[in-house]
Design a protein around this motif. Structure first.
Motif, PDB file in Angstrom:
ATOM      1  N   ILE A  17       0.840  -1.208   0.000  1.00  0.00           N
ATOM      2  CA  ILE A  17       0.000   0.000   0.000  1.00  0.00           C
ATOM      3  C   ILE A  17       0.874   1.257   0.000  1.00  0.00           C
ATOM      4  N   ARG A  18       1.969   1.227   0.760  1.00  0.00           N
ATOM      5  CA  ARG A  18       2.875   2.389   0.794  1.00  0.00           C
ATOM      6  C   ARG A  18       3.525   2.594  -0.570  1.00  0.00           C
ATOM      7  N   ALA A  19       3.959   1.508  -1.210  1.00  0.00           N
ATOM      8  CA  ALA A  19       4.582   1.643  -2.530  1.00  0.00           C
ATOM      9  C   ALA A  19       3.592   2.093  -3.591  1.00  0.00           C
ATOM     10  N   SER A  20       2.296   1.762  -3.401  1.00  0.00           N
ATOM     11  CA  SER A  20       1.280   2.156  -4.381  1.00  0.00           C
ATOM     12  C   SER A  20       0.769   3.572  -4.153  1.00  0.00           C
ATOM     13  N   GLY A  21       1.126   4.197  -3.034  1.00  0.00           N
ATOM     14  CA  GLY A  21       0.653   5.535  -2.756  1.00  0.00           C
ATOM     15  C   GLY A  21      -0.698   5.588  -2.086  1.00  0.00           C
ATOM     16  N   GLY A  22      -1.087   4.564  -1.406  1.00  0.00           N
ATOM     17  CA  GLY A  22      -2.362   4.546  -0.718  1.00  0.00           C
ATOM     18  C   GLY A  22      -3.169   3.301  -1.038  1.00  0.00           C
ATOM     19  N   PHE A  23      -4.150   3.050  -0.178  1.00  0.00           N
ATOM     20  CA  PHE A  23      -4.962   1.839  -0.374  1.00  0.00           C
ATOM     21  C   PHE A  23      -5.799   1.915  -1.638  1.00  0.00           C
ATOM     22  N   ARG A  24      -6.315   3.094  -1.957  1.00  0.00           N
ATOM     23  CA  ARG A  24      -7.132   3.236  -3.158  1.00  0.00           C
ATOM     24  C   ARG A  24      -6.290   3.060  -4.408  1.00  0.00           C
ATOM     25  N   ASN A  25      -5.073   3.609  -4.399  1.00  0.00           N
ATOM     26  CA  ASN A  25      -4.212   3.469  -5.571  1.00  0.00           C
ATOM     27  C   ASN A  25      -3.751   2.028  -5.789  1.00  0.00           C
ATOM     28  N   SER A  26      -3.741   1.235  -4.734  1.00  0.00           N
ATOM     29  CA  SER A  26      -3.300  -0.150  -4.888  1.00  0.00           C
ATOM     30  C   SER A  26      -4.273  -0.970  -5.734  1.00  0.00           C
ATOM     31  N   PHE A  27      -5.517  -0.466  -5.896  1.00  0.00           N
ATOM     32  CA  PHE A  27      -6.500  -1.154  -6.723  1.00  0.00           C
ATOM     33  C   PHE A  27      -6.616  -0.544  -8.125  1.00  0.00           C
ATOM     34  N   THR A  28      -5.991   0.618  -8.328  1.00  0.00           N
ATOM     35  CA  THR A  28      -6.141   1.300  -9.623  1.00  0.00           C
ATOM     36  C   THR A  28      -4.911   1.187 -10.508  1.00  0.00           C
ATOM     37  N   GLN A  29      -3.758   0.923  -9.936  1.00  0.00           N
ATOM     38  CA  GLN A  29      -2.546   0.822 -10.748  1.00  0.00           C
ATOM     39  C   GLN A  29      -2.541  -0.476 -11.544  1.00  0.00           C
ATOM     40  N   PRO A  30      -1.765  -0.517 -12.660  1.00  0.00           N
ATOM     41  CA  PRO A  30      -1.680  -1.754 -13.447  1.00  0.00           C
ATOM     42  C   PRO A  30      -1.171  -2.918 -12.596  1.00  0.00           C
ATOM     43  N   HIS A  31      -1.909  -4.002 -12.662  1.00  0.00           N
ATOM     44  CA  HIS A  31      -1.611  -5.224 -11.909  1.00  0.00           C
ATOM     45  C   HIS A  31      -1.675  -5.003 -10.401  1.00  0.00           C
ATOM     46  N   GLY A  32      -2.194  -3.842  -9.970  1.00  0.00           N
ATOM     47  CA  GLY A  32      -2.295  -3.600  -8.540  1.00  0.00           C
ATOM     48  C   GLY A  32      -3.391  -4.405  -7.891  1.00  0.00           C
ATOM     49  N   ILE A  33      -4.471  -4.640  -8.637  1.00  0.00           N
ATOM     50  CA  ILE A  33      -5.589  -5.400  -8.067  1.00  0.00           C
ATOM     51  C   ILE A  33      -5.168  -6.833  -7.757  1.00  0.00           C
ATOM     52  N   SER A  34      -4.476  -7.475  -8.703  1.00  0.00           N
ATOM     53  CA  SER A  34      -4.068  -8.867  -8.482  1.00  0.00           C
ATOM     54  C   SER A  34      -3.108  -8.978  -7.313  1.00  0.00           C
TER      55      SER A  34
END
Length: 237
Positions: free
Chosen positions: A199-216
Motif C-alpha cells: 500500500i505504501r509503494a502504491s501511494g495509498g490503499f485506493r491506488n493499490s486497486f487502480t494501478q496496473p496489476h495492482g488489483i491482483s
C-alpha cells in the motif's frame, strides 16, 4: 365231491363308477387350486414382507446418512474451511512469487514469501517436496547454480530456495513450529507487513486497486492475511 358254488362279484353299474371318478378328479382339481392359491398368497406375502424390509432398511440408511452429513458439517466444517484457506493462501503466495509483471520489486518483499510458503504449505505438498522428489529437485538446482550459472534462470532462484528450505529444514521448524500457532503468527506478521509495504509503494490503499496489476497483487496479499486470521480465531475460540 360236491363243489361249493363260487360267488361272482356283482358288477357295479358303469354310471356310478364314472360319477365317482369325476368326483375324485374334481376334488383333486380343487385341492390343487387351493394349494396353488395358498402358494401364490404365501409368495405374495413373502414378497411384500421382503419389500417392506428392504424399504425400511433403505429409509434407515437415508436417515443415518443425513445424520452423518450433519455431524460432519458441524464438527469438520470449520476445519475444512481452515484447510481450504491454507490451500488458497499457499497458491496465492506462489502466484505472487512467480508473478512476472509486479509493481513491487523489492528482494526483501519477495524473499518474505519463502517462509510464508514454508509455514502455510499444506501437509500433502509439504511432505511430497520434503521427500525424495524434493531432494532431487534441490540437488539439480544446486548443481545448475554452481556449475552452470548461465543456464540457471533467475526466475527459478526463489522456487529453488523454497525446495531447498523444505528439504534441509530441521524437524523443529518443519513439524514443531509449522504445526503450532507460532507458524500461524509468522504467516500473519509476514502478510500484514507485505500488505503495508504494498500500500505504501502504491501511494495509498485506493491506488493499490487502480494501478496496473495492482488489483491482483492486493487481492493476493489479502488472501495471505485471511488464512492466519481465520486459523487464529478458531484456535482461541
Amino acid at each position: 365231491m360236491h363243489h361249493s358254488p363260487k360267488h361272482k362279484p356283482v358288477p357295479k353299474p358303469r354310471g356310478i363308477n364314472n360319477s365317482v371318478l369325476r368326483l375324485r378328479r374334481s376334488r383333486r382339481r380343487e385341492e390343487k387350486r387351493k394349494m396353488g392359491r395358498m402358494e401364490f398368497l404365501k409368495m405374495k406375502t413373502d414378497d411384500e414382507v421382503s419389500g417392506n424390509l428392504i424399504e425400511s432398511d433403505v429409509n434407515e440408511l437415508k436417515v443415518a446418512a443425513k445424520k452423518l452429513i450433519k455431524d460432519v458439517a458441524k464438527l469438520g466444517g470449520l476445519g475444512f474451511g481452515t484447510s481450504f484457506l491454507k490451500w488458497v493462501a499457499s497458491f496465492a503466495a506462489i502466484y505472487l512469487l512467480i508473478l512476472d509483471r509486479t509493481n513491487w520489486r523489492s528482494n526483501m518483499l519477495t524473499s518474505l514469501l519463502v517462509p510464508y510458503i514454508f509455514f502455510s504449505l499444506p501437509s500433502v505438498l509439504f511432505n511430497f517436496f520434503r521427500g525424495e522428489v524434493g531432494r532431487w529437485i534441490a540437488f539439480v538446482a544446486v548443481v545448475l547454480r554452481l556449475f552452470f550459472p548461465r543456464h540457471f534462470p533467475d526466475g527459478l532462484e526463489m522456487p529453488g530456495s523454497i525446495i531447498l528450505l523444505l528439504v534441509v529444514a530441521p524437524n523443529f521448524f518443519a513439524h514443531t513450529l509449522k504445526e503450532s500457532v507460532v507458524g500461524v503468527f509468522i504467516c500473519l506478521i509476514i502478510a500484514c507487513y507485505l500488505l503495508q509495504e504494498h500500500i505504501r509503494a502504491s501511494g495509498g490503499f485506493r491506488n493499490s486497486f487502480t494501478q496496473p496489476h495492482g488489483i491482483s497483487n492486493t487481492v493476493g496479499i489479502i488472501l495471505l492475511i485471511v488464512y492466519p486470521v481465520w486459523a487464529l480465531v478458531l484456535h482461541f475460540l
